[in-house]
Design an enzyme around this catalytic site. Sequence first.
Site, mmCIF file in Angstrom:
data_model
loop_
_atom_site.group_PDB
_atom_site.id
_atom_site.type_symbol
_atom_site.label_atom_id
_atom_site.label_comp_id
_atom_site.label_asym_id
_atom_site.label_seq_id
_atom_site.Cartn_x
_atom_site.Cartn_y
_atom_site.Cartn_z
ATOM 1 N N GLU A 1 -15.711 -5.615 5.247
ATOM 2 C CA GLU A 1 -14.619 -5.680 4.284
ATOM 3 C C GLU A 1 -14.255 -7.130 3.971
ATOM 4 O O GLU A 1 -13.929 -7.902 4.885
ATOM 5 C CB GLU A 1 -13.408 -4.935 4.846
ATOM 6 C CG GLU A 1 -12.251 -4.791 3.892
ATOM 7 C CD GLU A 1 -11.180 -3.848 4.409
ATOM 8 O OE1 GLU A 1 -10.450 -3.289 3.583
ATOM 9 O OE2 GLU A 1 -11.075 -3.671 5.637
ATOM 10 N N GLU B 1 -10.801 6.772 2.579
ATOM 11 C CA GLU B 1 -10.381 6.195 3.847
ATOM 12 C C GLU B 1 -8.956 6.613 4.212
ATOM 13 O O GLU B 1 -8.074 6.645 3.352
ATOM 14 C CB GLU B 1 -10.462 4.670 3.726
ATOM 15 C CG GLU B 1 -10.142 3.919 4.988
ATOM 16 C CD GLU B 1 -10.426 2.435 4.831
ATOM 17 O OE1 GLU B 1 -9.862 1.642 5.601
ATOM 18 O OE2 GLU B 1 -11.233 2.075 3.938
ATOM 19 N N LYS C 1 -6.406 0.970 -3.341
ATOM 20 C CA LYS C 1 -5.430 1.764 -2.628
ATOM 21 C C LYS C 1 -4.994 2.964 -3.474
ATOM 22 O O LYS C 1 -4.830 2.858 -4.691
ATOM 23 C CB LYS C 1 -4.205 0.926 -2.274
ATOM 24 C CG LYS C 1 -4.525 -0.275 -1.387
ATOM 25 C CD LYS C 1 -4.970 0.151 0.004
ATOM 26 C CE LYS C 1 -5.145 -1.052 0.912
ATOM 27 N NZ LYS C 1 -5.472 -0.664 2.300
ATOM 28 N N ASP D 1 0.856 -1.181 0.000
ATOM 29 C CA ASP D 1 0.000 0.000 0.000
ATOM 30 C C ASP D 1 0.893 1.232 0.000
ATOM 31 O O ASP D 1 2.108 1.140 -0.215
ATOM 32 C CB ASP D 1 -0.974 -0.010 1.174
ATOM 33 C CG ASP D 1 -0.267 -0.078 2.525
ATOM 34 O OD1 ASP D 1 0.913 0.310 2.624
ATOM 35 O OD2 ASP D 1 -0.909 -0.519 3.509
ATOM 36 N N HIS E 1 -12.802 -2.499 9.928
ATOM 37 C CA HIS E 1 -11.633 -2.856 9.136
ATOM 38 C C HIS E 1 -11.270 -4.342 9.242
ATOM 39 O O HIS E 1 -11.167 -4.882 10.344
ATOM 40 C CB HIS E 1 -10.443 -2.008 9.615
ATOM 41 C CG HIS E 1 -9.112 -2.442 9.103
ATOM 42 N ND1 HIS E 1 -8.194 -3.124 9.877
ATOM 43 C CD2 HIS E 1 -8.540 -2.309 7.881
ATOM 44 C CE1 HIS E 1 -7.106 -3.372 9.172
ATOM 45 N NE2 HIS E 1 -7.284 -2.897 7.957
ATOM 46 N N GLU F 1 -9.086 2.456 11.786
ATOM 47 C CA GLU F 1 -8.493 1.121 11.897
ATOM 48 C C GLU F 1 -7.201 1.093 12.702
ATOM 49 O O GLU F 1 -6.841 0.062 13.267
ATOM 50 C CB GLU F 1 -8.232 0.540 10.514
ATOM 51 C CG GLU F 1 -7.105 1.216 9.746
ATOM 52 C CD GLU F 1 -6.920 0.653 8.356
ATOM 53 O OE1 GLU F 1 -5.860 0.065 8.096
ATOM 54 O OE2 GLU F 1 -7.833 0.815 7.536
#
Length: 386
Positions: free
Chosen positions: A336, A240, A185, A34, A316, A266
């Site tokens: 998720e 997010e 992402k 990420d 999350h 998260e």
Amino acid sequence: MTTQSQSGGAMQTDRILNIKLSSVNVPLTTAVSDAKVLTGRQKALDEVALLFAEIETEQGFNGLGFTYTLRTGGPAQFAHAKEIAPLLIGEDPNDIARLWGKMVWAGASVGRSGLATQAIAAIDTALWDMKAKRAGLSLAKLLGAHRDEVRCYNTSGGYLQASIDEMLDKSSQSLARGIGGVKMKVGHPDRKVDLQRVDAVRKHLGDNVPLMVDANQQWDRTTALRMGRVLEQYNLQWIEEPLDAYDVEGHRALSAQLDTPIGTGEMLTSVNEVADYIQKGAIDLVMHDAPRVGGITPFLKVAKMAENHGLMMAPHFVMEIHLHLAAAYAHETWVEHFEWLEPVFNERLEIRNGHMIVPTRPGLGFTLHEQVRSWTVAQYKTGQGK
């Protein structure tokens, strides 16, 4: 202390007899990256470290719970859990709130958040799993479900190491499986790359499929506002973690300036940290994580605050736990989808028409697959019958 049975007779209080802890490293098929990886702050993720707690009582009831960490911290969670688990032997497993307090104060010297609460989460979740099993109910039903299915979206196909073609293919696979939305992402050092990828996915999905983006805390306030304004055209379900997880004021200002909902939570590891966002109106949806915040007990405290403020909720990761908690939340919820932990369990969650179906099996509704033994790196048992 005794309790009353349904027939009115006295029923002896049950006691915790044994607790077994297991540290398990589950490998990922493909390492993922990420924005934190591309900015050099973390390494690529190639496994998930899990801490399992299995609790047994004198009357033969059992509960299974787990927590997790990514990249670092697995041995530390296991070590902390080893220190606090013996404190619960002989305790009434129904006194979950009191036992949570006992565990967190036992380790207060290392803090009442962070690693300490994450370790507690495995034991706390096992206690809730047991309580629901004793009642013969799924955890969602025990908590008071508002729905039997929850909207779900996939994240695992949208990481930054994947090419655009790979993302498009994975998103098509998700929709074909019945998943209702796609999260990708962002936070690439080159903002043009982010926009190219979002544009490609939105065109591929069409206008009606929910699309979310996640910057993993890698934008500053100026970048987040500029990117947020450009991204408005894509009708995103939410943005997010656009900013550092502890920048409450920055999230509040961003949420006030954008039409796209802003979510975070998260990375927060205590009720107070998430409550600060809720009380200051800094987010549009709360995305706290039961294992990270300390288990189901503190998760529910946050959920009640969020519910009172009318917020959406999208917990999350760990769908195996969060599906039940999302089903018991009054307002709009999402769960998720990650397939990463599926090999750990014997059971599979059912997905159809954009929703994840809440299992009707008692408790969380999961048992450990025998393959877990090969991934187990450490175990510890404590109790009278160990």
